[in-house]
Design a protein around this motif. Structure first.
Motif, mmCIF file in Angstrom:
data_model
loop_
_atom_site.group_PDB
_atom_site.id
_atom_site.type_symbol
_atom_site.label_atom_id
_atom_site.label_comp_id
_atom_site.label_asym_id
_atom_site.label_seq_id
_atom_site.Cartn_x
_atom_site.Cartn_y
_atom_site.Cartn_z
ATOM 1 N N PRO A 1 0.830 -1.204 0.000
ATOM 2 C CA PRO A 1 0.000 0.000 0.000
ATOM 3 C C PRO A 1 0.861 1.249 0.000
ATOM 4 C CG PRO A 1 0.023 -1.000 2.179
ATOM 5 C CD PRO A 1 0.699 -1.972 1.242
ATOM 6 N N LEU A 2 0.375 2.306 -0.649
ATOM 7 C CA LEU A 2 1.058 3.586 -0.663
ATOM 8 C C LEU A 2 0.747 4.311 0.638
ATOM 9 C CD1 LEU A 2 2.717 5.671 -2.274
ATOM 10 C CD2 LEU A 2 0.556 6.532 -3.194
ATOM 11 N N VAL A 3 1.769 4.588 1.420
ATOM 12 C CA VAL A 3 1.598 5.178 2.747
ATOM 13 C C VAL A 3 2.057 6.626 2.723
ATOM 14 C CG1 VAL A 3 2.251 5.048 5.175
ATOM 15 C CG2 VAL A 3 1.926 2.944 3.859
ATOM 16 N N ARG A 4 1.229 7.512 3.203
ATOM 17 C CA ARG A 4 1.619 8.901 3.395
ATOM 18 C C ARG A 4 2.312 8.973 4.753
ATOM 19 N NH1 ARG A 4 0.962 13.289 7.174
ATOM 20 N NH2 ARG A 4 0.674 15.240 6.059
ATOM 21 N N PRO A 5 3.631 9.253 4.795
ATOM 22 C CA PRO A 5 4.350 9.265 6.069
ATOM 23 C C PRO A 5 4.019 10.504 6.876
ATOM 24 C CG PRO A 5 5.820 9.895 4.305
ATOM 25 C CD PRO A 5 4.521 9.509 3.648
ATOM 26 N N ALA A 6 4.246 10.421 8.182
ATOM 27 C CA ALA A 6 4.057 11.580 9.048
ATOM 28 C C ALA A 6 4.986 12.709 8.605
ATOM 29 C CB ALA A 6 4.322 11.205 10.493
ATOM 30 N N PHE B 1 -2.412 6.470 6.056
ATOM 31 C CA PHE B 1 -1.696 7.599 6.631
ATOM 32 C C PHE B 1 -0.952 7.082 7.855
ATOM 33 C CE2 PHE B 1 -3.800 11.891 5.340
ATOM 34 C CZ PHE B 1 -3.626 11.574 4.004
ATOM 35 N N ALA B 2 0.307 7.472 8.006
ATOM 36 C CA ALA B 2 1.127 6.991 9.118
ATOM 37 C C ALA B 2 1.371 8.090 10.139
ATOM 38 C CB ALA B 2 2.461 6.467 8.607
ATOM 39 N N THR B 3 1.413 7.695 11.408
ATOM 40 C CA THR B 3 1.936 8.510 12.504
ATOM 41 C C THR B 3 2.878 7.606 13.293
ATOM 42 O OG1 THR B 3 0.424 7.983 14.343
ATOM 43 C CG2 THR B 3 -0.390 9.519 12.669
ATOM 44 N N PRO B 4 3.595 8.142 14.287
ATOM 45 C CA PRO B 4 4.423 7.260 15.111
ATOM 46 C C PRO B 4 3.630 6.159 15.816
ATOM 47 C CG PRO B 4 5.112 9.526 15.404
ATOM 48 C CD PRO B 4 3.856 9.575 14.587
ATOM 49 N N PRO C 1 -5.758 3.003 7.980
ATOM 50 C CA PRO C 1 -6.234 2.697 6.628
ATOM 51 C C PRO C 1 -7.216 3.761 6.139
ATOM 52 C CG PRO C 1 -7.345 1.310 8.220
ATOM 53 C CD PRO C 1 -6.292 2.068 8.994
ATOM 54 N N LEU C 2 -7.112 4.076 4.853
ATOM 55 C CA LEU C 2 -8.015 5.054 4.277
ATOM 56 C C LEU C 2 -9.263 4.370 3.721
ATOM 57 C CD1 LEU C 2 -5.728 7.653 2.497
ATOM 58 C CD2 LEU C 2 -6.272 7.348 4.924
ATOM 59 N N ASP C 3 -10.353 5.098 3.773
ATOM 60 C CA ASP C 3 -11.657 4.631 3.306
ATOM 61 C C ASP C 3 -11.694 4.781 1.787
ATOM 62 O OD1 ASP C 3 -14.316 4.166 2.742
ATOM 63 O OD2 ASP C 3 -15.062 5.943 3.810
ATOM 64 N N GLN C 4 -11.300 3.725 1.089
ATOM 65 C CA GLN C 4 -11.185 3.804 -0.359
ATOM 66 C C GLN C 4 -12.541 3.973 -1.039
ATOM 67 O OE1 GLN C 4 -8.289 4.148 -1.869
ATOM 68 N NE2 GLN C 4 -7.206 3.918 0.081
ATOM 69 N N ALA C 5 -13.576 3.356 -0.498
ATOM 70 C CA ALA C 5 -14.912 3.528 -1.079
ATOM 71 C C ALA C 5 -15.366 4.975 -0.930
ATOM 72 C CB ALA C 5 -15.908 2.578 -0.417
ATOM 73 N N GLY C 6 -15.087 5.569 0.240
ATOM 74 C CA GLY C 6 -15.439 6.962 0.448
ATOM 75 C C GLY C 6 -14.666 7.891 -0.466
ATOM 76 N N ALA D 1 -1.270 18.212 -1.991
ATOM 77 C CA ALA D 1 -2.059 18.939 -0.991
ATOM 78 C C ALA D 1 -1.966 18.272 0.375
ATOM 79 C CB ALA D 1 -3.512 19.029 -1.438
ATOM 80 N N HIS D 2 -1.749 16.970 0.405
ATOM 81 C CA HIS D 2 -1.708 16.214 1.659
ATOM 82 C C HIS D 2 -0.293 16.009 2.190
ATOM 83 C CE1 HIS D 2 -5.928 14.877 2.105
ATOM 84 N NE2 HIS D 2 -5.964 15.059 0.797
#
Length: 264
Positions: free
Chosen positions: A5-10, A99-102, A107-112, A128-129
């Motif tokens: 999965p593609l993770v947006r790091p903190a 989305f990652a934090t320490p 997990p992101l709501d892909q359907a949403g 933007a994110h």
């Protein structure tokens, strides 16, 4: 991506909040313990500030304490905040899977996200994110309070109030869904004038007015959309806590206001 999965790091761990997981969890738990409890119905939406935890953490924690009695019923969070880092036309969702934090990955709501992308004015925009703190600083609180949940993160840029309200009404459906708007109030006024300004803005939010400007709240766009939405307009609103950075250690000549609201 080799199937990963593609993770947006903190992006702001170590600046807005601690980068060490143990220290971060302890910090959030301490802030929650300091937050004022309220005997209100379980919130369906919250408006929460997003400065560094040393400045707005206690105010934010007062909002999140309202979830303690209903945390087990919430499995999805819609999180809206303003664009601070890049110009955004319309509204932006990420292409990430998590989305990652320490404290771990959410997990992101892909359907949403797919439903959001079907709406006019919404686009996929990872830039933007990538560095946006307004959404990220809410996540450790949500992780500590809710445990497992899916997240639908939306950066709100320049767009009509009606467009934000339509997105909220489309996505904010079904059981187990909490909507969170991330916003501070006035910025960089002297302490006394900021307090007067914020008092007026808080009352307008409580009145359900949806014509706030950016000078009133950096998250005016998502706040206005929430209050103009069909569901949001019908909820009762309560100011849970207010302070500004002059109360929490900042320069009293250039303060930022912080308000926490429950909609129930």
């Amino acid at each position: 991506m080799n199937g990963q999965p593609l993770v947006r790091p903190a992006a702001v761990a170590g600046t807005f909040y601690p980068a060490d997981a143990t220290q971060l969890r302890r910090n959030v738990e301490q802030l929650l313990a300091q937050g004022e409890p309220h005997t209100l119905p379980s919130p369906q939406a919250l408006i929460v500030p997003h400065a560094g935890y040393r400045y707005s953490g206690t105010t934010a924690a007062t909002a999140y304490r309202q979830l303690e009695k209903c945390a087990g019923d919430i499995n999805r969070v819609i999180l809206l905040g303003p664009a601070h880092r890049v110009y955004v036309e319309g509204m932006a969702v990420p292409s990430s899977s998590r989305f990652a934090t320490p404290l771990g990955e959410v997990p992101l709501d892909q359907a949403g996200i797919a439903r959001a992308l079907a709406l006019s004015g919404t686009a996929s925009n990872d830039e933007a994110h990538r560095q946006e703190h307004a959404l990220e600083v809410q996540l450790p609180f949500l992780q500590c309070i809710l445990g497992d949940f899916s997240l639908l993160p939306i950066v709100v840029g320049q767009c009509p109030v009606a467009g934000v309200a339509a997105l909220i009404d489309t996505l904010w459906t079904g059981p187990g869904v909490l909507l969170v708007v991330s916003s501070d109030l006035s910025h960089f006024q002297p302490y006394d004038s900021a307090t007067r300004h914020d008092r007026s803005s808080c009352q307008r939010i409580l009145n359900g007015e949806h014509d706030l400007k950016g000078s009133d709240a950096c998250g005016a766009g998502p706040i206005n959309g929430l209050l103009a939405s069909h569901r949001g307009s019908r909820l009762q609103r309560r100011l849970l806590a207010y302070c500004n950075s002059g109360d929490t250690g900042g320069d009293r000549q250039r303060v930022v206001g912080y308000g926490a609201f429950s909609l129930h």
